[in-house]
Design a protein around this motif. Sequence first.
Motif, PDB file in Angstrom:
ATOM      1  N   VAL A 172       0.866  -1.176   0.000  1.00  0.00           N
ATOM      2  CA  VAL A 172       0.000   0.000   0.000  1.00  0.00           C
ATOM      3  C   VAL A 172       0.900   1.222   0.000  1.00  0.00           C
ATOM      4  N   ILE A 173       0.709   2.088  -0.980  1.00  0.00           N
ATOM      5  CA  ILE A 173       1.481   3.316  -1.070  1.00  0.00           C
ATOM      6  C   ILE A 173       0.557   4.456  -0.703  1.00  0.00           C
ATOM      7  N   ASP A 187      -4.898   8.864   4.107  1.00  0.00           N
ATOM      8  CA  ASP A 187      -5.049   7.874   3.027  1.00  0.00           C
ATOM      9  C   ASP A 187      -4.561   6.498   3.473  1.00  0.00           C
ATOM     10  N   ARG A 188      -3.489   6.479   4.226  1.00  0.00           N
ATOM     11  CA  ARG A 188      -2.965   5.212   4.749  1.00  0.00           C
ATOM     12  C   ARG A 188      -3.951   4.603   5.739  1.00  0.00           C
ATOM     13  N   PRO A 232       6.968   5.577   6.214  1.00  0.00           N
ATOM     14  CA  PRO A 232       5.807   6.469   6.311  1.00  0.00           C
ATOM     15  C   PRO A 232       4.934   6.431   5.052  1.00  0.00           C
ATOM     16  N   ARG A 233       5.516   5.970   3.946  1.00  0.00           N
ATOM     17  CA  ARG A 233       4.797   5.959   2.667  1.00  0.00           C
ATOM     18  C   ARG A 233       4.343   4.577   2.221  1.00  0.00           C
ATOM     19  N   GLN A 234       4.764   3.505   2.917  1.00  0.00           N
ATOM     20  CA  GLN A 234       4.437   2.170   2.422  1.00  0.00           C
ATOM     21  C   GLN A 234       4.269   1.165   3.541  1.00  0.00           C
ATOM     22  N   GLY A 276      -6.762   0.493  -6.216  1.00  0.00           N
ATOM     23  CA  GLY A 276      -6.277   0.959  -7.510  1.00  0.00           C
ATOM     24  C   GLY A 276      -4.799   1.267  -7.493  1.00  0.00           C
ATOM     25  N   ALA A 277      -4.431   2.458  -7.971  1.00  0.00           N
ATOM     26  CA  ALA A 277      -3.028   2.835  -8.158  1.00  0.00           C
ATOM     27  C   ALA A 277      -2.243   2.907  -6.846  1.00  0.00           C
ATOM     28  N   ARG A 278      -2.928   2.993  -5.711  1.00  0.00           N
ATOM     29  CA  ARG A 278      -2.221   3.054  -4.427  1.00  0.00           C
ATOM     30  C   ARG A 278      -1.795   1.674  -3.935  1.00  0.00           C
TER      31      ARG A 278
END
Length: 180
Positions: free
Chosen positions: A5-6, A11-12, A32-34, A52-54
Motif C-alpha cells: 500500500v502506497i 489515506d494510509r 511512512p509511505r508504504q 487501484g493505483a495506491r
Amino acid sequence: GMCAVIATGADRDSALAAAERHGLELAADNSPRQCVVAGPLDAVHAFAAELGARSRLLDVSHAFHSRLMAPVAERWSAAVAELRLTAGAPVGLLTTGVFSRDPAEVADDLAATLCAPVRWQELLTAVADKQFEPAPYVALGPARALVGLAKHHPSKPRVALLDSPIAVDAFVRHLEVEKA
C-alpha cells in the motif's frame, strides 16, 4: 497473497481500514509511505482492485508475516531452535523494531517473524535514535525493497543489502580490511 500500500496520513489509515474490511492484516510497516497487507488471495485481489493505483500486488508464494503462516509455524520454530546463534553485532528484531545482541531474543524474533508483522519503520527509527551504532547497517536476504524504503525515512539511514553468499563474503572481507 500480499499487497503493498502506497499512502500516507489519512489515506494510509483509510487503506488499512479497507484491508481490515477485506479480512487482511498488516504484514509490514515499512515506511511512512508504504506498508504491506496479507491474507487470502481472493481478498488481496479485491482489496487491490478497490485501492487501484495506491496498491501493488506482490509476487509471493504465501501470505508471509500473517496468521495464515500458522500451519507451518511449529516446524519453523523447531528449525530456528536448531540454529547456534552467538552474541555479536546488534541484530534488528523485525517483530519488535528494536536491536538486540541477545541470541535468545534473536531466535525468538526469527521464530515470530513468520506470523507477525515486520516493523521496518520502527527499526529505522531505532537507527536514527542511535540505539546501537554498528557501522554500516546491513540487511540480509531478499530485502532490496526495504533497503530502498530506508531513503524515505526522515533520518535517511544508509543500509547496505547483502542478498547473496558472495555479497556477505565481500562485506566480511571489507570489515576485516577496515580492522587491520
